[in-house]
Design a protein around this motif. Structure first.
Motif, PDB file in Angstrom:
ATOM      1  N   ALA A   1       5.199  -1.981   1.808  1.00 26.34           N
ATOM      2  CA  ALA A   1       4.426  -0.727   1.804  1.00 26.34           C
ATOM      3  C   ALA A   1       5.358   0.480   1.688  1.00 26.34           C
ATOM      4  O   ALA A   1       6.520   0.437   2.092  1.00 26.34           O
ATOM      5  CB  ALA A   1       3.588  -0.620   3.067  1.00 26.34           C
ATOM      6  N   ASN A   2       4.813   1.558   1.155  1.00 24.26           N
ATOM      7  CA  ASN A   2       5.552   2.811   1.062  1.00 24.26           C
ATOM      8  C   ASN A   2       5.095   3.717   2.201  1.00 24.26           C
ATOM      9  O   ASN A   2       3.990   4.262   2.171  1.00 24.26           O
ATOM     10  CB  ASN A   2       5.292   3.486  -0.279  1.00 24.26           C
ATOM     11  CG  ASN A   2       6.100   4.771  -0.447  1.00 24.26           C
ATOM     12  OD1 ASN A   2       6.890   5.127   0.422  1.00 24.26           O
ATOM     13  ND2 ASN A   2       5.897   5.467  -1.556  1.00 24.26           N
ATOM     14  N   LEU A   3       5.929   3.850   3.222  1.00 23.20           N
ATOM     15  CA  LEU A   3       5.644   4.692   4.387  1.00 23.20           C
ATOM     16  C   LEU A   3       6.635   5.853   4.452  1.00 23.20           C
ATOM     17  O   LEU A   3       6.903   6.388   5.519  1.00 23.20           O
ATOM     18  CB  LEU A   3       5.707   3.855   5.669  1.00 23.20           C
ATOM     19  CG  LEU A   3       4.549   2.843   5.843  1.00 23.20           C
ATOM     20  CD1 LEU A   3       4.985   1.659   6.688  1.00 23.20           C
ATOM     21  CD2 LEU A   3       3.349   3.534   6.497  1.00 23.20           C
ATOM     22  N   SER A   4       7.134   6.240   3.312  1.00 27.64           N
ATOM     23  CA  SER A   4       8.105   7.332   3.264  1.00 27.64           C
ATOM     24  C   SER A   4       7.501   8.603   3.857  1.00 27.64           C
ATOM     25  O   SER A   4       6.398   9.008   3.489  1.00 27.64           O
ATOM     26  CB  SER A   4       8.526   7.603   1.812  1.00 27.64           C
ATOM     27  OG  SER A   4       9.095   6.460   1.244  1.00 27.64           O
ATOM     28  N   TYR A   5       8.219   9.183   4.793  1.00 28.42           N
ATOM     29  CA  TYR A   5       7.833  10.441   5.443  1.00 28.42           C
ATOM     30  C   TYR A   5       6.471  10.357   6.135  1.00 28.42           C
ATOM     31  O   TYR A   5       5.835  11.380   6.391  1.00 28.42           O
ATOM     32  CB  TYR A   5       7.886  11.606   4.452  1.00 28.42           C
ATOM     33  CG  TYR A   5       9.276  11.785   3.874  1.00 28.42           C
ATOM     34  CD1 TYR A   5      10.276  12.399   4.627  1.00 28.42           C
ATOM     35  CD2 TYR A   5       9.605  11.287   2.620  1.00 28.42           C
ATOM     36  CE1 TYR A   5      11.566  12.526   4.128  1.00 28.42           C
ATOM     37  CE2 TYR A   5      10.891  11.411   2.112  1.00 28.42           C
ATOM     38  CZ  TYR A   5      11.867  12.033   2.881  1.00 28.42           C
ATOM     39  OH  TYR A   5      13.143  12.151   2.394  1.00 28.42           O
ATOM     40  N   ALA A   6       6.040   9.160   6.452  1.00 26.48           N
ATOM     41  CA  ALA A   6       4.804   9.002   7.228  1.00 26.48           C
ATOM     42  C   ALA A   6       5.070   9.337   8.685  1.00 26.48           C
ATOM     43  O   ALA A   6       6.190   9.173   9.184  1.00 26.48           O
ATOM     44  CB  ALA A   6       4.282   7.577   7.112  1.00 26.48           C
ATOM     45  N   ARG A   7       4.050   9.799   9.381  1.00 26.81           N
ATOM     46  CA  ARG A   7       4.159  10.090  10.810  1.00 26.81           C
ATOM     47  C   ARG A   7       3.627   8.889  11.591  1.00 26.81           C
ATOM     48  O   ARG A   7       2.436   8.578  11.532  1.00 26.81           O
ATOM     49  CB  ARG A   7       3.380  11.368  11.147  1.00 26.81           C
ATOM     50  CG  ARG A   7       4.016  12.616  10.567  1.00 26.81           C
ATOM     51  CD  ARG A   7       3.326  13.900  11.009  1.00 26.81           C
ATOM     52  NE  ARG A   7       2.008  14.061  10.410  1.00 26.81           N
ATOM     53  CZ  ARG A   7       1.800  14.492   9.166  1.00 26.81           C
ATOM     54  NH1 ARG A   7       2.826  14.786   8.370  1.00 26.81           N
ATOM     55  NH2 ARG A   7       0.571  14.631   8.701  1.00 26.81           N
TER      56      ARG A   7
ATOM     57  N   THR B   1      10.094  -2.633   2.060  1.00 20.54           N
ATOM     58  CA  THR B   1       9.277  -1.611   2.702  1.00 20.54           C
ATOM     59  C   THR B   1      10.099  -0.334   2.849  1.00 20.54           C
ATOM     60  O   THR B   1      11.259  -0.374   3.240  1.00 20.54           O
ATOM     61  CB  THR B   1       8.808  -2.080   4.087  1.00 20.54           C
ATOM     62  OG1 THR B   1       8.080  -3.285   3.932  1.00 20.54           O
ATOM     63  CG2 THR B   1       7.938  -1.035   4.760  1.00 20.54           C
ATOM     64  N   SER B   2       9.488   0.794   2.539  1.00 18.12           N
ATOM     65  CA  SER B   2      10.188   2.076   2.662  1.00 18.12           C
ATOM     66  C   SER B   2       9.662   2.874   3.843  1.00 18.12           C
ATOM     67  O   SER B   2       8.470   3.152   3.939  1.00 18.12           O
ATOM     68  CB  SER B   2      10.029   2.907   1.385  1.00 18.12           C
ATOM     69  OG  SER B   2      10.659   4.181   1.561  1.00 18.12           O
ATOM     70  N   LEU B   3      10.577   3.214   4.749  1.00 20.32           N
ATOM     71  CA  LEU B   3      10.287   4.103   5.875  1.00 20.32           C
ATOM     72  C   LEU B   3      11.218   5.312   5.808  1.00 20.32           C
ATOM     73  O   LEU B   3      11.570   5.905   6.828  1.00 20.32           O
ATOM     74  CB  LEU B   3      10.455   3.358   7.205  1.00 20.32           C
ATOM     75  CG  LEU B   3       9.362   2.316   7.510  1.00 20.32           C
ATOM     76  CD1 LEU B   3       9.898   1.216   8.416  1.00 20.32           C
ATOM     77  CD2 LEU B   3       8.161   2.987   8.163  1.00 20.32           C
ATOM     78  N   LEU B   4      11.588   5.647   4.593  1.00 18.88           N
ATOM     79  CA  LEU B   4      12.483   6.780   4.370  1.00 18.88           C
ATOM     80  C   LEU B   4      11.917   8.043   5.015  1.00 18.88           C
ATOM     81  O   LEU B   4      10.796   8.463   4.719  1.00 18.88           O
ATOM     82  CB  LEU B   4      12.659   6.997   2.863  1.00 18.88           C
ATOM     83  CG  LEU B   4      13.414   8.259   2.428  1.00 18.88           C
ATOM     84  CD1 LEU B   4      14.888   8.165   2.818  1.00 18.88           C
ATOM     85  CD2 LEU B   4      13.271   8.467   0.923  1.00 18.88           C
TER      86      LEU B   4
ATOM     87  N   ALA C   1       0.846  -1.199   0.000  1.00 25.49           N
ATOM     88  CA  ALA C   1       0.000   0.000   0.000  1.00 25.49           C
ATOM     89  C   ALA C   1       0.879   1.246   0.000  1.00 25.49           C
ATOM     90  O   ALA C   1       2.004   1.223   0.513  1.00 25.49           O
ATOM     91  CB  ALA C   1      -0.915   0.000   1.211  1.00 25.49           C
ATOM     92  N   ASP C   2       0.374   2.325  -0.557  1.00 26.20           N
ATOM     93  CA  ASP C   2       1.113   3.591  -0.585  1.00 26.20           C
ATOM     94  C   ASP C   2       0.570   4.492   0.518  1.00 26.20           C
ATOM     95  O   ASP C   2      -0.509   5.063   0.399  1.00 26.20           O
ATOM     96  CB  ASP C   2       0.962   4.268  -1.948  1.00 26.20           C
ATOM     97  CG  ASP C   2       1.890   5.476  -2.090  1.00 26.20           C
ATOM     98  OD1 ASP C   2       2.477   5.896  -1.070  1.00 26.20           O
ATOM     99  OD2 ASP C   2       2.011   5.994  -3.214  1.00 26.20           O
ATOM    100  N   LEU C   3       1.336   4.585   1.615  1.00 28.25           N
ATOM    101  CA  LEU C   3       0.970   5.406   2.768  1.00 28.25           C
ATOM    102  C   LEU C   3       1.967   6.552   2.932  1.00 28.25           C
ATOM    103  O   LEU C   3       2.136   7.083   4.030  1.00 28.25           O
ATOM    104  CB  LEU C   3       0.940   4.544   4.035  1.00 28.25           C
ATOM    105  CG  LEU C   3      -0.226   3.536   4.125  1.00 28.25           C
ATOM    106  CD1 LEU C   3       0.193   2.295   4.883  1.00 28.25           C
ATOM    107  CD2 LEU C   3      -1.422   4.178   4.806  1.00 28.25           C
ATOM    108  N   SER C   4       2.607   6.921   1.864  1.00 28.19           N
ATOM    109  CA  SER C   4       3.613   7.984   1.953  1.00 28.19           C
ATOM    110  C   SER C   4       2.973   9.276   2.445  1.00 28.19           C
ATOM    111  O   SER C   4       1.912   9.693   1.980  1.00 28.19           O
ATOM    112  CB  SER C   4       4.264   8.207   0.583  1.00 28.19           C
ATOM    113  OG  SER C   4       3.295   8.444  -0.414  1.00 28.19           O
ATOM    114  N   GLY C   5       3.611   9.885   3.434  1.00 32.76           N
ATOM    115  CA  GLY C   5       3.119  11.138   3.993  1.00 32.76           C
ATOM    116  C   GLY C   5       1.878  11.013   4.847  1.00 32.76           C
ATOM    117  O   GLY C   5       1.338  12.024   5.303  1.00 32.76           O
ATOM    118  N   ALA C   6       1.410   9.795   5.088  1.00 34.33           N
ATOM    119  CA  ALA C   6       0.205   9.609   5.899  1.00 34.33           C
ATOM    120  C   ALA C   6       0.506   9.880   7.370  1.00 34.33           C
ATOM    121  O   ALA C   6       1.638   9.722   7.836  1.00 34.33           O
ATOM    122  CB  ALA C   6      -0.342   8.198   5.724  1.00 34.33           C
ATOM    123  N   ASP C   7      -0.526  10.290   8.103  1.00 31.75           N
ATOM    124  CA  ASP C   7      -0.378  10.539   9.536  1.00 31.75           C
ATOM    125  C   ASP C   7      -0.978   9.363  10.296  1.00 31.75           C
ATOM    126  O   ASP C   7      -2.193   9.207  10.374  1.00 31.75           O
ATOM    127  CB  ASP C   7      -1.091  11.838   9.935  1.00 31.75           C
ATOM    128  CG  ASP C   7      -0.751  12.260  11.363  1.00 31.75           C
ATOM    129  OD1 ASP C   7      -0.139  11.454  12.107  1.00 31.75           O
ATOM    130  OD2 ASP C   7      -1.095  13.397  11.740  1.00 31.75           O
TER     131      ASP C   7
END
Length: 404
Positions: free
Chosen positions: A319-325, A355-358, A299-305
């Motif tokens: 999942a893409n959690l890049s810059y997620a809070r 998985t990306s947590l960048l 799932a794409d959750l990039s920038g999600a809070d």
């Protein structure tokens, strides 16, 4: 770890001290490593144990009333039937501890803050009944008291102060919570079925997904408490999108449609065990959402809070959690390992997607037992994150954060 002979001498002298006999001395085991020891039925009433490591120890039926357990590590402990009445448990770590039938009457389980060094200014939150004030405790040990996934079934918590405590997924069924202060507690997914709640304070408590079957809330104080926002209370369009997405998954893309929920307001929503794999939720707001057991593969959750969200046991592989809070989020036992990329026939292609947590904000996140193999954590903020037992094999880590 201290020698058995030394420990036995400390216990013998403490026993004499408790009974007021000559030659006795209060046990001071502060900052000691007692991990995994068999201490069932031990008598450590009034003992000094602040900052001690007691993870996986057997403390069944132990007598610890009035003891100083400030910031102690009691993860996975057996505390069945133990007496912890009046104990100072501020900042204690009790993740997955078995406290069935334990006595926490009048115990202090508030947030723990570092004590000032000897000779320094006093701690403004120090409990007046707690012994040993002034003993320095490493700042990394001090935080909200953690009872995540702990078993407190039939425990006596009468009059205990658990303000700000983390009780996510804890079992408090049939517990006596009469007069207990649960203000600002996180009780997402907790089980309070049949608990006694007369005079219980839930000021600003997070009760998203909390089970309250058989509870009498008539005399409980629920001022400011936050309850679950069920899926059927969401806007019809969002419900339609999620339902269509599940049809899309089940049919392999033949029916329904991929969910596009970019920027959606899903705060505090109960989405336990939902399948949103492959969905796009860029910039969505999922603050304190209940996503335990959810499947969000690729799932794409990039920038999600996702601040304070409960993602325990969720599958976020690839999942893409890049810059997620994700500050304060519960990700224990979650899967953030690589996802298998399938070919056109739905079979593994032999390729993987990490998985990306960048740049993700993971401050104070609960990552106990989380699978993070090969995850990209570059530029992520892991200050005071709990990574005990996490699998970081091959992960790209940020530069020297403070890992708890």
């Amino acid at each position: 770890m201290m020698t058995p002979e030394f420990l036995q001498d400390v216990l013998d002298r403490h026993s004499r001290w408790v009974r007021g006999l000559a030659g006795g001395a209060r046990a001071d085991l502060s900052l000691s490593n007692l991990e995994g020891l068999d201490l069932c039925y031990v008598d450590l009433r009034g003992a000094l144990l602040r900052g001690a490591k007691l993870a996986r120890a057997n403390l069944a039926c132990a007598r610890l009333s009035g003891s100083d357990l400030f910031c102690v590590d009691l993860r996975h402990c057996d505390l069945r039937g133990a007496d912890l009445s009046g104990a100072d448990l501020r900042g204690a770590r009790l993740h997955s501890a078995d406290c069935t039938g334990a006595n926490f009457r009048d115990a202090d389980l508030r947030e723990g803050n570092p004590m000032a060094p000897i000779g320094g200014p006093p701690d403004p939150q120090a409990s007046p009944r707690a012994p040993g004030h002034g003993l320095p405790v490493p700042a990394g040990l001090c935080s909200r008291t953690d009872l995540t996934a702990a078993s407190l079934r039939r425990a006596d918590l009468t009059g205990a102060d658990l303000t700000g405590c983390n009780l996510q997924n804890a079992d408090l069924s049939e517990a006596d919570l009469t007069g207990t202060n649960l203000s600002e507690c996180r009780l997402c997914g907790a089980n309070l079925d049949g608990a006694a709640l007369a005079g219980t304070r839930f000021h600003n408590a997070d009760l998203v997904g909390t089970r309250l079957s058989g509870c009498d809330l008539t005399h409980a104080d629920l001022a400011g408490a936050h309850f679950t926002k069920m899926l059927d209370t969401l806007g019809l369009e969002i419900q339609r999108v999620i339902n269509n997405h599940e049809r899309w998954i089940e049919s392999g893309g033949a029916r329904g449609a991929r969910a596009e929920l970019d920027g959606a307001d899903l705060n505090r929503v109960d989405l336990r065990n939902v399948n949103l794999s492959g969905a796009t939720l860029r910039g969505a707001s999922l603050v304190k959402a209940l996503l335990a057991g959810a499947r969000m593969i690729m799932a794409d959750l990039s920038g999600a809070d996702l601040s304070g969200a409960n993602l325990s046991g969720a599958d976020l592989s690839g999942a893409n959690l890049s810059y997620a809070r994700l500050n304060g989020a519960d990700l224990h036992d979650a899967l953030l390992c690589p996802a298998q990329i399938l070919d056109g026939n739905g079979k593994p292609s032999g390729r993987i997607w990490a998985t990306s947590l960048l740049g993700a904000d993971l401050r104070r996140a609960h990552l106990v037992g989380t699978q993070l193999a090969s995850a990209n954590l570059s530029e992520a903020n892991l200050d005071l994150a709990d990574l005990a037992g996490a699998d970081l094999t091959g992960a790209k880590l940020p530069g020297a954060p403070y890992f708890r």
